[in-house]
Design an enzyme around this catalytic site. Structure first.
Site, PDB file in Angstrom:
ATOM      1  N   SER A 108       1.023  -1.120   0.039  1.00 54.60           N
ATOM      2  CA  SER A 108      -0.053  -0.086  -0.117  1.00 54.60           C
ATOM      3  C   SER A 108       1.260   0.720   0.116  1.00 54.60           C
ATOM      4  O   SER A 108       2.088   0.955   0.496  1.00 54.60           O
ATOM      5  CB  SER A 108      -0.901   0.351   1.153  1.00 54.60           C
ATOM      6  N   SER A 109       0.904   2.212  -0.688  1.00 58.58           N
ATOM      7  CA  SER A 109       0.820   3.584  -0.519  1.00 58.58           C
ATOM      8  C   SER A 109       1.010   4.122   0.925  1.00 58.58           C
ATOM      9  O   SER A 109       2.180   4.834   0.845  1.00 58.58           O
ATOM     10  CB  SER A 109       0.420   5.091  -1.726  1.00 58.58           C
ATOM     11  N   CYS A 110       0.591   3.856   1.811  1.00 55.88           N
ATOM     12  CA  CYS A 110       0.497   4.303   2.797  1.00 55.88           C
ATOM     13  C   CYS A 110       1.644   3.267   3.973  1.00 55.88           C
ATOM     14  O   CYS A 110       2.032   3.643   5.119  1.00 55.88           O
ATOM     15  CB  CYS A 110      -0.512   4.353   3.916  1.00 55.88           C
ATOM     16  N   TYR A 137       0.063  -1.546  10.546  1.00 53.47           N
ATOM     17  CA  TYR A 137      -0.510  -2.301   9.772  1.00 53.47           C
ATOM     18  C   TYR A 137       0.955  -2.407   8.405  1.00 53.47           C
ATOM     19  O   TYR A 137       1.160  -3.195   7.894  1.00 53.47           O
ATOM     20  CB  TYR A 137      -1.900  -1.477   8.907  1.00 53.47           C
ATOM     21  N   LYS A 141       2.867  -5.321   6.175  1.00 50.69           N
ATOM     22  CA  LYS A 141       2.643  -5.387   4.739  1.00 50.69           C
ATOM     23  C   LYS A 141       4.081  -5.107   4.265  1.00 50.69           C
ATOM     24  O   LYS A 141       4.628  -6.289   3.279  1.00 50.69           O
ATOM     25  CB  LYS A 141       2.449  -3.950   4.990  1.00 50.69           C
ATOM     26  N   HIS A 180     -12.795   6.531   3.438  1.00 47.20           N
ATOM     27  CA  HIS A 180     -11.923   7.377   3.148  1.00 47.20           C
ATOM     28  C   HIS A 180     -12.698   8.564   2.587  1.00 47.20           C
ATOM     29  O   HIS A 180     -13.526   8.588   2.647  1.00 47.20           O
ATOM     30  CB  HIS A 180     -11.087   6.529   2.078  1.00 47.20           C
TER      31      HIS A 180
HETATM   32  P1  GDP Z   1      -5.887   9.269   3.390  1.00 47.43           P
HETATM   33  O1  GDP Z   1      -4.775   9.488   2.745  1.00 47.43           O
HETATM   34  O2  GDP Z   1      -5.205   8.417   4.930  1.00 47.43           O
HETATM   35  O3  GDP Z   1      -5.087  10.807   4.674  1.00 47.43           O
HETATM   36  O4  GDP Z   1      -7.253   9.201   3.957  1.00 47.43           O
HETATM   37  P2  GDP Z   1      -8.431   9.479   3.902  1.00 47.43           P
HETATM   38  O5  GDP Z   1      -8.969   9.319   2.379  1.00 47.43           O
HETATM   39  O6  GDP Z   1      -9.506   9.995   5.090  1.00 47.43           O
HETATM   40  O7  GDP Z   1      -8.309  11.361   4.216  1.00 47.43           O
HETATM   41  C1  GDP Z   1      -7.538  12.446   2.672  1.00 47.43           C
HETATM   42  C2  GDP Z   1      -7.776  13.928   3.540  1.00 47.43           C
HETATM   43  O8  GDP Z   1      -9.406  13.474   2.101  1.00 47.43           O
HETATM   44  C3  GDP Z   1      -7.813  14.138   4.578  1.00 47.43           C
HETATM   45  O9  GDP Z   1      -7.509  15.605   4.002  1.00 47.43           O
HETATM   46  C4  GDP Z   1      -8.905  14.437   5.374  1.00 47.43           C
HETATM   47  O10 GDP Z   1      -8.750  15.298   6.389  1.00 47.43           O
HETATM   48  C5  GDP Z   1      -9.106  14.992   4.302  1.00 47.43           C
HETATM   49  N1  GDP Z   1     -11.041  14.788   4.043  1.00 47.43           N
HETATM   50  C6  GDP Z   1     -12.066  15.549   3.708  1.00 47.43           C
HETATM   51  N2  GDP Z   1     -13.221  16.053   4.417  1.00 47.43           N
HETATM   52  C7  GDP Z   1     -13.737  14.315   4.389  1.00 47.43           C
HETATM   53  C8  GDP Z   1     -14.279  13.554   4.932  1.00 47.43           C
HETATM   54  O11 GDP Z   1     -15.707  13.038   5.328  1.00 47.43           O
HETATM   55  N3  GDP Z   1     -13.874  11.996   5.343  1.00 47.43           N
HETATM   56  C9  GDP Z   1     -12.332  11.835   5.254  1.00 47.43           C
HETATM   57  N4  GDP Z   1     -12.281  10.336   5.510  1.00 47.43           N
HETATM   58  N5  GDP Z   1     -11.412  12.398   4.764  1.00 47.43           N
HETATM   59  C10 GDP Z   1     -11.910  13.450   4.738  1.00 47.43           C
END
Ligand code: GDP
Length: 312
Positions: A108-110, A137, A141, A180
Site C-alpha cells: 500500500s502507498s501508506c 499495518y 505489509k 476514506h
Molecule cells: P489519507 O489519505 O490517509 O489521509 O485518508 P483519507 O481518505 O481519510 O483523507 C484524505 C484527506 O481528505 C484528508 O486531508 C482528510 O482530512 C480529507 N477529508 C475531507 N473530508 C473528509 C471526510 O469526510 N472523510 C475523510 N476520511 N477525509 C476527509
C-alpha cells in the site's frame, strides 16, 4: 495464465478482491476460486494447508487483509499486526509449499516513510520512519513484501508485490466514521442534496493533495502484472497525478448534482500534505489506467445508490 487456470482470489468480498474477480471474469477466466472466512480462516495455518491441498490453485491474488482507517488502526493495533502477519505468512508459505505457479501480494502507498519525497518511488520503501497511526499495518505489509522477496531468492518462488495508491470504487466503505474521503464525500453530498442542506462540511483545509485510482483499474493492473511482470522489485500502481481535496470535493458535488456550498472544517486533521506515487516503472511495464475520475465517481455513486435501495 490460461483461460482455465485455477486462480484463487483471497479476500474476494473486499474492495480490491471483488474488483479482481470482476476483472478476471471480464478477461474470460473461468476457473476462479474463492472462499469465505468460514470455508478457510487464513489466520490458521492448517486450514490454509488443507485448502491448498484440496483446491490446488495455480495462481493466487492475495487481496485478503485487515484494513481500516485511522480510528480502527489506533484502537486495535494488535489485530492489525497479528491478523495481517498471520494471513500473509500462512498463504505465502503454503502457496510455495504446494507448488503454486505465481503469487501476487499487495502492499500500500501508506507503508512508505511518512516523509518520503514526492512523488514516491519504489526505492523509498524502508528509507525512513513510518506514519505512527498505521505502523502496525505497515510493518505487517512490509514483512509480506520481504517474505515474497525472500521466497523468490531462496526457493525461486515467483511472488510479486504491488503498491496501490488510494483506491475508490464500487464496494467501498461508506461509513462516515471509518471511510476514506471519496465515499465519505459522495455520501455527505448525497445526503445534503436529499435534505436540501445549504452546505456540506469537508474536513481539513482542502489543500492536501491526493491521488485516486479506480479499483477496477487497480484490478486490471494486477492482472496485467501477473501476466507480464516477474521480479523482486515492488511496483507502484497509481495514476501519477494528484489533486487537492477542494478540487475533489467540487468534482463530487458535480457528480451528485448538489447546488449548495462547500465549507472546510479546519479543526479536522489534514493528514499528510501530499501522497503521490511515481508510476514510471508501471508505465514502462506497459500499463496505464483508463478510467477518468469523473467516470469513476459517477459509477461509484450509482453503486452507492443501488445499495441504498437495497437497504430500504
Ligand atoms: P489519507 O489519505 O490517509 O489521509 O485518508 P483519507 O481518505 O481519510 O483523507 C484524505 C484527506 O481528505 C484528508 O486531508 C482528510 O482530512 C480529507 N477529508 C475531507 N473530508 C473528509 C471526510 O469526510 N472523510 C475523510 N476520511 N477525509 C476527509
Amino acid at each position: 495464465m490460461h483461460p482455465d487456470s485455477r486462480i484463487y482470489v483471497a479476500g474476494h468480498r473486499g474492495l480490491v478482491g471483488s474488483a479482481i474477480v470482476r476483472s478476471l471474469q471480464r478477461a474470460g477466466f473461468t476457473n476462479i476460486i474463492t472462499a469465505t472466512h468460514k470455508d478457510c480462516d487464513l489466520t490458521e495455518q492448517q486450514a490454509v494447508r488443507d485448502f491448498m491441498a484440496e483446491r490446488k490453485p495455480d495462481y493466487i491474488f492475495m487481496a485478503a487483509a485487515r484494513v481500516g482507517g485511522i480510528l480502527a488502526n489506533a484502537s486495535r493495533p494488535a489485530d492489525f499486526i497479528r491478523d495481517n502477519l498471520a494471513m500473509q505468512t500462512n498463504i505465502i508459505h503454503e502457496a510455495w509449499r504446494s507448488g503454486v505457479t505465481k503469487f501476487l501480494f499487495l502492499g500500500s502507498s501508506c507503508i512508505y516513510p511518512k516523509f518520503a519525497p514526492q512523488p514516491m518511488k519504489e526505492e523509498h520503501l524502508l528509507t525512513g520512519g513510518l506514519e505512527p497511526t498505521n505502523e502496525w499495518y505497515a510493518i505487517a505489509k512490509i514483512a509480506g513484501i520481504k517474505m515474497c522477496q525472500a521466497y523468490r531468492r531462496q526457493h525461486g518462488f515467483d511472488a510479486i508485490s504491488l503498491m496501490p495508491t488510494n483506491l475508490y470504487g464500487p464496494g467501498d466503505n461508506f461509513d462516515l466514521e471509518s471511510s476514506h474521503v471519496v465515499p465519505a464525500l459522495l455520501r455527505k453530498f448525497h445526503e445534503a442534496k436529499l435534505d436540501g442542506a445549504p452546505s456540506v462540511t469537508v474536513w481539513g483545509s482542502g489543500s492536501p493533495r491526493r491521488e485516486f485510482l479506480h479499483v477496477d483499474d487497480m484490478a486490471d493492473a494486477s492482472l496485467h502484472l501477473m501476466q507480464h511482470y516477474t521480479g523482486e522489485d515492488i511496483v507502484n500502481v497509481g495514476v501519477g497525478k494528484d489533486m487537492t481535496i477542494r478540487e475533489l470535493a467540487e468534482c463530487i458535488r458535480d457528480t451528485v448534482g448538489y447546488s449548495g456550498d462547500i465549507t472546510f472544517d479546519t479543526s479536522r486533521p489534514d493528514g499528510t500534505p501530499q501522497k503521490l506515487l511515481d508510476t514510471t516503472r508501471l508505465t514502462a511495464l506497459g500499463w496505464t489506467p483508463t478510467r477518468t475520475l469523473r467516470q469513476g465517481l459517477a459509477e461509484t455513486y450509482q453503486w452507492y445508490l443501488s445499495t441504498e435501495d437495497r437497504r430500504m
